[in-house]
Design a protein around this motif. Structure first.
Motif, PDB file in Angstrom:
ATOM      1  N   TYR A 109       1.028  -1.487   0.063  1.00 13.91           N
ATOM      2  CA  TYR A 109       0.253  -0.257  -0.626  1.00 13.91           C
ATOM      3  C   TYR A 109       1.186   1.136   0.802  1.00 13.91           C
ATOM      4  CZ  TYR A 109      -4.090  -2.987   1.387  1.00 13.91           C
ATOM      5  OH  TYR A 109      -4.773  -4.114   1.630  1.00 13.91           O
ATOM      6  N   ASP A 126      -3.545   4.834  -0.790  1.00 19.16           N
ATOM      7  CA  ASP A 126      -4.473   3.606  -0.581  1.00 19.16           C
ATOM      8  C   ASP A 126      -5.017   4.205   0.643  1.00 19.16           C
ATOM      9  OD1 ASP A 126      -4.400   2.022  -2.675  1.00 19.16           O
ATOM     10  OD2 ASP A 126      -2.032   1.631  -1.810  1.00 19.16           O
ATOM     11  N   TYR A 127      -4.032   4.628   1.956  1.00 19.57           N
ATOM     12  CA  TYR A 127      -4.273   5.415   4.023  1.00 19.57           C
ATOM     13  C   TYR A 127      -3.875   6.842   3.246  1.00 19.57           C
ATOM     14  CZ  TYR A 127      -5.227   0.326   4.293  1.00 19.57           C
ATOM     15  OH  TYR A 127      -5.395  -1.167   4.304  1.00 19.57           O
ATOM     16  N   SER A 182      -6.300   8.637  11.138  1.00 21.72           N
ATOM     17  CA  SER A 182      -5.784   7.416  10.202  1.00 21.72           C
ATOM     18  C   SER A 182      -7.129   6.925   9.794  1.00 21.72           C
ATOM     19  CB  SER A 182      -4.612   6.991  11.373  1.00 21.72           C
ATOM     20  OG  SER A 182      -3.954   5.894  10.414  1.00 21.72           O
ATOM     21  N   SER A 183      -6.743   6.169   8.250  1.00 23.52           N
ATOM     22  CA  SER A 183      -7.364   5.844   7.807  1.00 23.52           C
ATOM     23  C   SER A 183      -7.885   5.566   6.442  1.00 23.52           C
ATOM     24  CB  SER A 183      -8.712   6.898   7.974  1.00 23.52           C
ATOM     25  OG  SER A 183      -9.825   6.139   7.411  1.00 23.52           O
ATOM     26  N   SER A 184      -8.051   4.338   5.586  1.00 24.63           N
ATOM     27  CA  SER A 184      -8.411   4.378   3.843  1.00 24.63           C
ATOM     28  C   SER A 184      -8.441   5.404   3.742  1.00 24.63           C
ATOM     29  CB  SER A 184      -8.972   2.925   3.788  1.00 24.63           C
ATOM     30  OG  SER A 184     -10.032   3.354   3.787  1.00 24.63           O
ATOM     31  N   LYS A 185      -8.132   5.867   2.307  1.00 21.09           N
ATOM     32  CA  LYS A 185      -8.708   7.220   1.752  1.00 21.09           C
ATOM     33  C   LYS A 185     -10.253   7.077   0.838  1.00 21.09           C
ATOM     34  CE  LYS A 185      -7.437   7.899  -2.573  1.00 21.09           C
ATOM     35  NZ  LYS A 185      -6.772   7.701  -3.318  1.00 21.09           N
ATOM     36  N   ASP A 186     -10.301   5.520   1.034  1.00 20.25           N
ATOM     37  CA  ASP A 186     -11.533   5.589   0.314  1.00 20.25           C
ATOM     38  C   ASP A 186     -12.189   5.750   1.020  1.00 20.25           C
ATOM     39  OD1 ASP A 186     -10.625   4.788  -1.959  1.00 20.25           O
ATOM     40  OD2 ASP A 186     -10.913   2.641  -1.666  1.00 20.25           O
ATOM     41  N   GLU A 187     -12.407   5.245   2.809  1.00 15.79           N
ATOM     42  CA  GLU A 187     -13.369   5.489   4.026  1.00 15.79           C
ATOM     43  C   GLU A 187     -13.499   6.871   4.228  1.00 15.79           C
ATOM     44  OE1 GLU A 187     -12.505   2.293   5.924  1.00 15.79           O
ATOM     45  OE2 GLU A 187     -12.801   3.431   8.175  1.00 15.79           O
ATOM     46  N   MET A 209       0.573   5.079   1.820  1.00 17.80           N
ATOM     47  CA  MET A 209       0.095   5.627   3.345  1.00 17.80           C
ATOM     48  C   MET A 209       1.052   6.895   3.087  1.00 17.80           C
ATOM     49  SD  MET A 209       0.724   5.402   6.727  1.00 17.80           S
ATOM     50  CE  MET A 209      -0.319   3.794   6.757  1.00 17.80           C
ATOM     51  N   SER A 249       5.934  -1.436  -0.242  1.00 21.28           N
ATOM     52  CA  SER A 249       4.871  -0.117   0.075  1.00 21.28           C
ATOM     53  C   SER A 249       5.640   1.268   0.323  1.00 21.28           C
ATOM     54  CB  SER A 249       4.443  -0.507   1.761  1.00 21.28           C
ATOM     55  OG  SER A 249       4.160  -1.602   2.042  1.00 21.28           O
TER      56      SER A 249
END
Lengths: 217, 288
Positions: free
Chosen positions: B30, B198-199, B211-216, B32, B182
């Motif tokens: 991923y 991704d994050y 601190s989270s996934s980008k899509d979320e 980040m 990564s």
């Protein structure tokens, strides 16, 4: 280690041409007392170690070096070894200058080079004192220290010798030290000087590693 | 499988700034994005990861190993790119490469040559004569040529023109095609991350605040616009940050569905960009 030494040579390769000139000038200027070679060997590390350090600081290259898979102690060791590498290169350039001068039979007297143990001792003490300061504070902050040390050494030693010659010495410690060395053969004194140089240099290296390991960038 | 990078309760204290219990983790495969304003603590965190600074507390594990106890081992598998060119500018590209290559166990000269050809970097040119974009690409070529599993990049795109930035981002996207690798990428140019991250980890004043996934983030967060009469003390509290002017308000929420339930069609809810997320979280004058 080889790569670290190589970078210090590559960043200042043009400077070696000035080194030739320097060796020629010293050889000619000090031909009467044969000190040209000794001076070249002593001055070379002063110029080249400091120039390498200045390039490192100017480029902030330590950011890269510390980020590579290299132990900090190896970076410290490289500086300590480079002192004698540049001294050796000074000797080589000096021998080339004198050799070429003899070959073309210049009608000028050049002094020859003799590597005295006292020279190795001098380099070890000088950089043994300077390098821990350099690793603590960096090049810019310590260049005046180095400047003062360098000229202090030349005028200090010359002054001390002439003072001892003129006034003698009343110090019992100094007298017994002089007697101690006078009573020994040259080889023994040479060995003692080399061993002392090694001890001082090793101790200084250990102090520098300790300092550099806790340094932040 | 253990995370490729794990930072736990990391602390560093200065007179006027502290990193306060910074924690996050990055899994294999991923990218980040590490975002925050200048001075928020991004570079300090990266320098602590690279052992350029000494931590005052906490843990940093890379490939499951402590970054100081196993420093040489982990650094062999890290590629790094910093915000400035810290190479010896007096050396040529090839000279600098030769020096660096000797320290990596898995240096791949063919790969390096492929990159500098692809990036049009003249190998015999001195580094000082390269443009800023070229220097960055050279730095990236070095970082990608020793089979590193983790790329750590501190503001690699700052100061680059849009074309060079876009090229660098494309290379990063390609790199991540390998699921074992990564990228940890700090930036204040959040639009770089819209495409590739991704994050997202957001740091502000030495603290991780998101601190989270980008899509979320992009799915749940909403940029709400409406008339200021709709706002009262209770509704204001539902916003992360809010900006009010004579014409109305604009604010960021982390649950846009809830907003829809409260205001229905009286407000306009748009998808925020990462820049909106960062601004509303960090600008003091936007805080509710």
């Amino acid at each position: 280690m080889y790569s670290l030494l190589l970078k210090d040579i590559l960043v200042q390769k043009k400077q070696f041409l000035y080194g030739i000139l320097l060796a020629a000038v010293y050889s000619f200027a000090f031909s009467s007392n044969n000190l040209g070679g000794v001076l070249t060997v002593f001055v070379f590390p002063y110029i080249f170690v400091l120039t390498a350090a200045s390039y490192e600081e100017k480029n902030k290259a330590e950011m890269i070096l510390i980020s590579l898979p290299i132990k900090r102690s190896l970076l410290v060791m490289e500086r300590y070894i480079s002192v004698f590498l540049f001294a050796a290169l000074g000797a080589i350039e000096y021998i080339i200058v004198v050799g070429v001068a003899n070959l073309v039979e210049l009608p000028i007297k050049f002094s020859t080079l003799t590597i005295e143990p006292v020279l190795i001792f001098g380099l070890a003490v000088y950089y043994g004192i300077y390098l821990p300061l350099y690793f603590k504070f960096g090049y810019i902050k310590t260049r005046w220290v180095n400047f003062v040390m360098f000229f202090g050494l030349f005028f200090g030693v010359a002054g001390l010798i002439s003072a001892i010659n003129k006034y003698g010495t009343n110090s019992q410690v100094l007298n017994s030290l002089i007697t101690f060395f006078k009573n020994q053969s040259n080889t023994v004194v040479a060995n003692e000087l080399i061993i002392m140089a090694l001890l001082i240099y090793a101790l200084s290296y250990m102090i520098s590693v300790k300092i550099y390991n806790s340094r932040e960038f | 499988m253990e995370p490729i990078l794990e930072v736990k309760n990391l602390r560093k204290n200065y007179k006027d700034f502290s990193l306060k219990d910074v924690s996050f983790k990055l899994d294999r495969g991923y990218i980040m994005g590490f975002i925050g304003q200048n001075g928020a603590g991004k570079s300090t965190t990266i320098k602590l990861i690279m052992n350029l600074l000494k931590r005052d507390g906490g843990e940093i594990k890379i490939f499951g190993k402590d970054n100081i106890k196993h420093e040489i081992e982990v650094k062999n598998k890290i590629g790094f790119v910093y915000d400035e060119c810290y190479f010896y500018e007096e050396l040529t590209v090839l000279e600098m490469k030769e020096i660096i290559a000797s320290f990596y166990k898995e240096w791949d000269d063919d790969l390096f040559n492929k990159y500098i050809k692809e990036f049009d970097i003249p190998p015999k040119k001195k580094i000082k004569d390269l443009s800023k974009g070229m220097k960055m690409k050279f730095s990236l070529s070095i970082a990608l040529s020793h089979n590193a599993d983790l790329l750590i990049m501190d503001e690699p795109t700052s100061g680059l023109d849009p074309v060079a930035r876009s090229e660098i981002l494309d290379i990063l996207s390609d790199t991540i095609q390998d699921e074992n690798k990564s990228v940890f990428f700090s930036t204040h140019i959040t639009s770089d991350l819209d495409k590739i991250a991704d994050y997202i980890v957001l740091i502000d004043n030495g603290e991780i605040i998101l601190s989270s996934s980008k899509d979320e983030i992009l799915d749940n967060y909403g940029l709400v616009k409406g008339s200021k009469e709709l706002l009262d003390d209770e509704t204001k509290r539902k916003f992360i940050g809010i900006k009010v002017n004579n014409f109305g308000f604009e604010g960021l929420v982390n649950d846009k569905k809830q907003m829809k339930r409260i205001f229905g069609d009286m407000v306009l809810i748009e998808k925020p960009t990462l820049e909106d997320v960062m601004l509303y979280h960090t600008r003091r004058d936007f805080n509710v």
